[in-house]
Write a protein that holds these residues in place. Structure first.
Motif, PDB file in Angstrom:
ATOM      1  N   ILE A   3       0.840  -1.197   0.000  1.00  0.00           N
ATOM      2  CA  ILE A   3       0.000   0.000   0.000  1.00  0.00           C
ATOM      3  C   ILE A   3       0.877   1.250   0.000  1.00  0.00           C
ATOM      4  CG2 ILE A   3      -1.626   1.356   1.379  1.00  0.00           C
ATOM      5  CD1 ILE A   3      -2.872  -1.337   2.263  1.00  0.00           C
ATOM      6  N   ARG A   4       1.906   1.261   0.823  1.00  0.00           N
ATOM      7  CA  ARG A   4       2.783   2.432   0.937  1.00  0.00           C
ATOM      8  C   ARG A   4       3.549   2.681  -0.352  1.00  0.00           C
ATOM      9  NH1 ARG A   4       8.004   2.515   2.236  1.00  0.00           N
ATOM     10  NH2 ARG A   4       7.927   0.469   3.184  1.00  0.00           N
ATOM     11  N   VAL A   5       4.083   1.623  -0.963  1.00  0.00           N
ATOM     12  CA  VAL A   5       4.937   1.792  -2.133  1.00  0.00           C
ATOM     13  C   VAL A   5       4.132   1.995  -3.415  1.00  0.00           C
ATOM     14  CG1 VAL A   5       6.676   0.663  -3.561  1.00  0.00           C
ATOM     15  CG2 VAL A   5       6.840   0.546  -1.092  1.00  0.00           C
ATOM     16  N   ARG A   6       3.081   1.236  -3.589  1.00  0.00           N
ATOM     17  CA  ARG A   6       2.324   1.302  -4.848  1.00  0.00           C
ATOM     18  C   ARG A   6       1.172   2.289  -4.840  1.00  0.00           C
ATOM     19  NH1 ARG A   6       2.439  -3.864  -8.383  1.00  0.00           N
ATOM     20  NH2 ARG A   6       4.440  -4.716  -7.800  1.00  0.00           N
ATOM     21  N   THR A   7       0.735   2.710  -3.654  1.00  0.00           N
ATOM     22  CA  THR A   7      -0.416   3.606  -3.511  1.00  0.00           C
ATOM     23  C   THR A   7      -1.539   3.250  -4.492  1.00  0.00           C
ATOM     24  OG1 THR A   7       0.620   5.272  -4.940  1.00  0.00           O
ATOM     25  CG2 THR A   7       0.944   5.529  -2.571  1.00  0.00           C
ATOM     26  N   LYS A   9      -5.166   2.600  -6.266  1.00  0.00           N
ATOM     27  CA  LYS A   9      -6.382   3.394  -6.372  1.00  0.00           C
ATOM     28  C   LYS A   9      -7.481   2.763  -5.513  1.00  0.00           C
ATOM     29  CE  LYS A   9      -5.326   4.715 -11.080  1.00  0.00           C
ATOM     30  NZ  LYS A   9      -5.615   4.444 -12.485  1.00  0.00           N
ATOM     31  N   ALA A  10      -8.344   3.595  -5.000  1.00  0.00           N
ATOM     32  CA  ALA A  10      -9.482   3.126  -4.212  1.00  0.00           C
ATOM     33  C   ALA A  10     -10.337   2.190  -5.067  1.00  0.00           C
ATOM     34  CB  ALA A  10     -10.306   4.310  -3.729  1.00  0.00           C
ATOM     35  N   GLY A  11     -10.912   1.204  -4.424  1.00  0.00           N
ATOM     36  CA  GLY A  11     -11.780   0.259  -5.111  1.00  0.00           C
ATOM     37  C   GLY A  11     -11.094  -1.030  -5.509  1.00  0.00           C
ATOM     38  N   GLY A  12      -9.769  -1.104  -5.354  1.00  0.00           N
ATOM     39  CA  GLY A  12      -9.048  -2.342  -5.659  1.00  0.00           C
ATOM     40  C   GLY A  12      -9.413  -3.441  -4.674  1.00  0.00           C
ATOM     41  N   ILE A  13      -9.167  -4.663  -5.055  1.00  0.00           N
ATOM     42  CA  ILE A  13      -9.515  -5.817  -4.219  1.00  0.00           C
ATOM     43  C   ILE A  13      -8.245  -6.517  -3.771  1.00  0.00           C
ATOM     44  CG2 ILE A  13     -10.675  -8.058  -4.182  1.00  0.00           C
ATOM     45  CD1 ILE A  13     -12.602  -6.911  -6.310  1.00  0.00           C
ATOM     46  N   VAL A  14      -8.168  -6.796  -2.478  1.00  0.00           N
ATOM     47  CA  VAL A  14      -7.055  -7.540  -1.905  1.00  0.00           C
ATOM     48  C   VAL A  14      -7.582  -8.922  -1.553  1.00  0.00           C
ATOM     49  CG1 VAL A  14      -5.390  -7.683  -0.028  1.00  0.00           C
ATOM     50  CG2 VAL A  14      -6.001  -5.453  -0.972  1.00  0.00           C
ATOM     51  N   GLY A 103       8.403  -6.196 -15.279  1.00  0.00           N
ATOM     52  CA  GLY A 103       8.202  -5.771 -16.662  1.00  0.00           C
ATOM     53  C   GLY A 103       6.737  -5.478 -16.965  1.00  0.00           C
ATOM     54  N   TYR A 104       5.847  -6.296 -16.401  1.00  0.00           N
ATOM     55  CA  TYR A 104       4.411  -6.080 -16.574  1.00  0.00           C
ATOM     56  C   TYR A 104       4.006  -4.743 -15.965  1.00  0.00           C
ATOM     57  CZ  TYR A 104      -0.620  -6.898 -16.335  1.00  0.00           C
ATOM     58  OH  TYR A 104      -1.980  -6.786 -16.470  1.00  0.00           O
ATOM     59  N   ASP A 105       4.507  -4.466 -14.756  1.00  0.00           N
ATOM     60  CA  ASP A 105       4.209  -3.193 -14.101  1.00  0.00           C
ATOM     61  C   ASP A 105       4.673  -2.016 -14.951  1.00  0.00           C
ATOM     62  OD1 ASP A 105       3.141  -4.554 -11.979  1.00  0.00           O
ATOM     63  OD2 ASP A 105       4.776  -4.113 -10.574  1.00  0.00           O
ATOM     64  N   LEU A 106       5.881  -2.107 -15.482  1.00  0.00           N
ATOM     65  CA  LEU A 106       6.410  -1.021 -16.319  1.00  0.00           C
ATOM     66  C   LEU A 106       5.573  -0.831 -17.584  1.00  0.00           C
ATOM     67  CD1 LEU A 106      10.261  -1.617 -16.025  1.00  0.00           C
ATOM     68  CD2 LEU A 106       8.893   0.172 -14.911  1.00  0.00           C
ATOM     69  N   HIS A 108       2.505  -1.426 -17.999  1.00  0.00           N
ATOM     70  CA  HIS A 108       1.160  -0.956 -17.688  1.00  0.00           C
ATOM     71  C   HIS A 108       1.176   0.275 -16.780  1.00  0.00           C
ATOM     72  CE1 HIS A 108       0.473  -5.006 -19.202  1.00  0.00           C
ATOM     73  NE2 HIS A 108      -0.686  -4.533 -19.585  1.00  0.00           N
ATOM     74  N   ASN A 109       2.325   0.939 -16.707  1.00  0.00           N
ATOM     75  CA  ASN A 109       2.480   2.171 -15.915  1.00  0.00           C
ATOM     76  C   ASN A 109       2.098   1.992 -14.449  1.00  0.00           C
ATOM     77  OD1 ASN A 109       3.446   3.741 -18.080  1.00  0.00           O
ATOM     78  ND2 ASN A 109       1.336   3.938 -18.835  1.00  0.00           N
ATOM     79  N   ILE A 110       2.453   0.846 -13.890  1.00  0.00           N
ATOM     80  CA  ILE A 110       2.227   0.579 -12.466  1.00  0.00           C
ATOM     81  C   ILE A 110       3.542   0.856 -11.748  1.00  0.00           C
ATOM     82  CG2 ILE A 110       1.670  -1.186 -10.752  1.00  0.00           C
ATOM     83  CD1 ILE A 110       0.060  -2.594 -13.021  1.00  0.00           C
ATOM     84  N   GLN A 111       3.498   1.615 -10.674  1.00  0.00           N
ATOM     85  CA  GLN A 111       4.707   1.969  -9.939  1.00  0.00           C
ATOM     86  C   GLN A 111       5.344   0.681  -9.383  1.00  0.00           C
ATOM     87  OE1 GLN A 111       6.226   4.967  -9.507  1.00  0.00           O
ATOM     88  NE2 GLN A 111       7.837   3.836  -8.526  1.00  0.00           N
ATOM     89  N   PRO A 112       6.565   0.342  -9.799  1.00  0.00           N
ATOM     90  CA  PRO A 112       7.212  -0.880  -9.309  1.00  0.00           C
ATOM     91  C   PRO A 112       7.672  -0.736  -7.866  1.00  0.00           C
ATOM     92  CG  PRO A 112       8.701   0.316 -10.739  1.00  0.00           C
ATOM     93  CD  PRO A 112       7.393   1.054 -10.763  1.00  0.00           C
ATOM     94  N   LEU A 113       7.764  -1.873  -7.168  1.00  0.00           N
ATOM     95  CA  LEU A 113       8.314  -1.873  -5.819  1.00  0.00           C
ATOM     96  C   LEU A 113       9.795  -1.590  -5.870  1.00  0.00           C
ATOM     97  CD1 LEU A 113       6.548  -4.971  -4.270  1.00  0.00           C
ATOM     98  CD2 LEU A 113       6.100  -2.585  -3.768  1.00  0.00           C
ATOM     99  N   ILE A 114      10.292  -0.804  -4.952  1.00  0.00           N
ATOM    100  CA  ILE A 114      11.707  -0.485  -4.880  1.00  0.00           C
ATOM    101  C   ILE A 114      12.213  -0.907  -3.506  1.00  0.00           C
ATOM    102  CG2 ILE A 114      13.446   1.344  -4.953  1.00  0.00           C
ATOM    103  CD1 ILE A 114      11.394   2.895  -6.736  1.00  0.00           C
ATOM    104  N   ALA A 115      13.184  -1.773  -3.466  1.00  0.00           N
ATOM    105  CA  ALA A 115      13.721  -2.274  -2.203  1.00  0.00           C
ATOM    106  C   ALA A 115      14.265  -1.122  -1.381  1.00  0.00           C
ATOM    107  CB  ALA A 115      14.815  -3.301  -2.462  1.00  0.00           C
ATOM    108  N   GLY A 116      13.963  -1.152  -0.077  1.00  0.00           N
ATOM    109  CA  GLY A 116      14.497  -0.168   0.844  1.00  0.00           C
ATOM    110  C   GLY A 116      13.778   1.161   0.875  1.00  0.00           C
TER     111      GLY A 116
END
Length: 117
Positions: A3-7, A9-14, A103-106, A108-116
């Motif tokens: 949640i913190r890294v990818r932020t 959008k509201a309405g997503g399903i976990v 690669g899929y995230d990139l 589809h313009n999804i913010q990738p996780l970044i270690a640290g």
């Protein structure tokens, strides 16, 4: 962390299983406060969690069974490296048309996780 890294959008399903950590009040409140919806499958449904079980199987074969881990810290670092460096950035996935999750995230313009971060 997701949640913190990818932020998202509201309405997503976990989607999670019925493990105690996922059915806890704190976990559910964290999801809802981010505008997300918790989803739990039916108890005892073998197909409900098939993708996650496939991941655990891959990690068991590709990482955990190949080495003796001296400490929990060493194991934790190994698991982190497997997930964030190998599995998400290099390993090919048929469910993503043989792209890596990174690669899929990139693509589809999804913010990738970044270690640290």
């Amino acid at each position: 962390m997701a949640i913190r890294v990818r932020t998202p959008k509201a309405g997503g399903i976990v989607h999670a299983d019925h493990g105690v950590q996922f059915t806890s009040w704190v976990f559910t409140q964290k999801i809802r406060s981010a505008g997300l919806l918790p989803s739990f499958g039916t108890v005892g449904d073998g197909l409900d969690n098939a993708m996650m079980e496939s991941f655990w199987s891959s990690m068991q074969i590709e990482l955990l069974n190949r080495k003796k881990w001296r400490t929990r810290v060493e194991l934790a670092h190994g698991i982190f490296e497997y997930i964030e460096v190998f599995y998400n950035r290099r390993r090919r996935h048929s469910s993503l048309a043989y792209a890596t999750p990174h690669g899929y995230d990139l693509a589809h313009n999804i913010q990738p996780l970044i270690a640290g971060s």
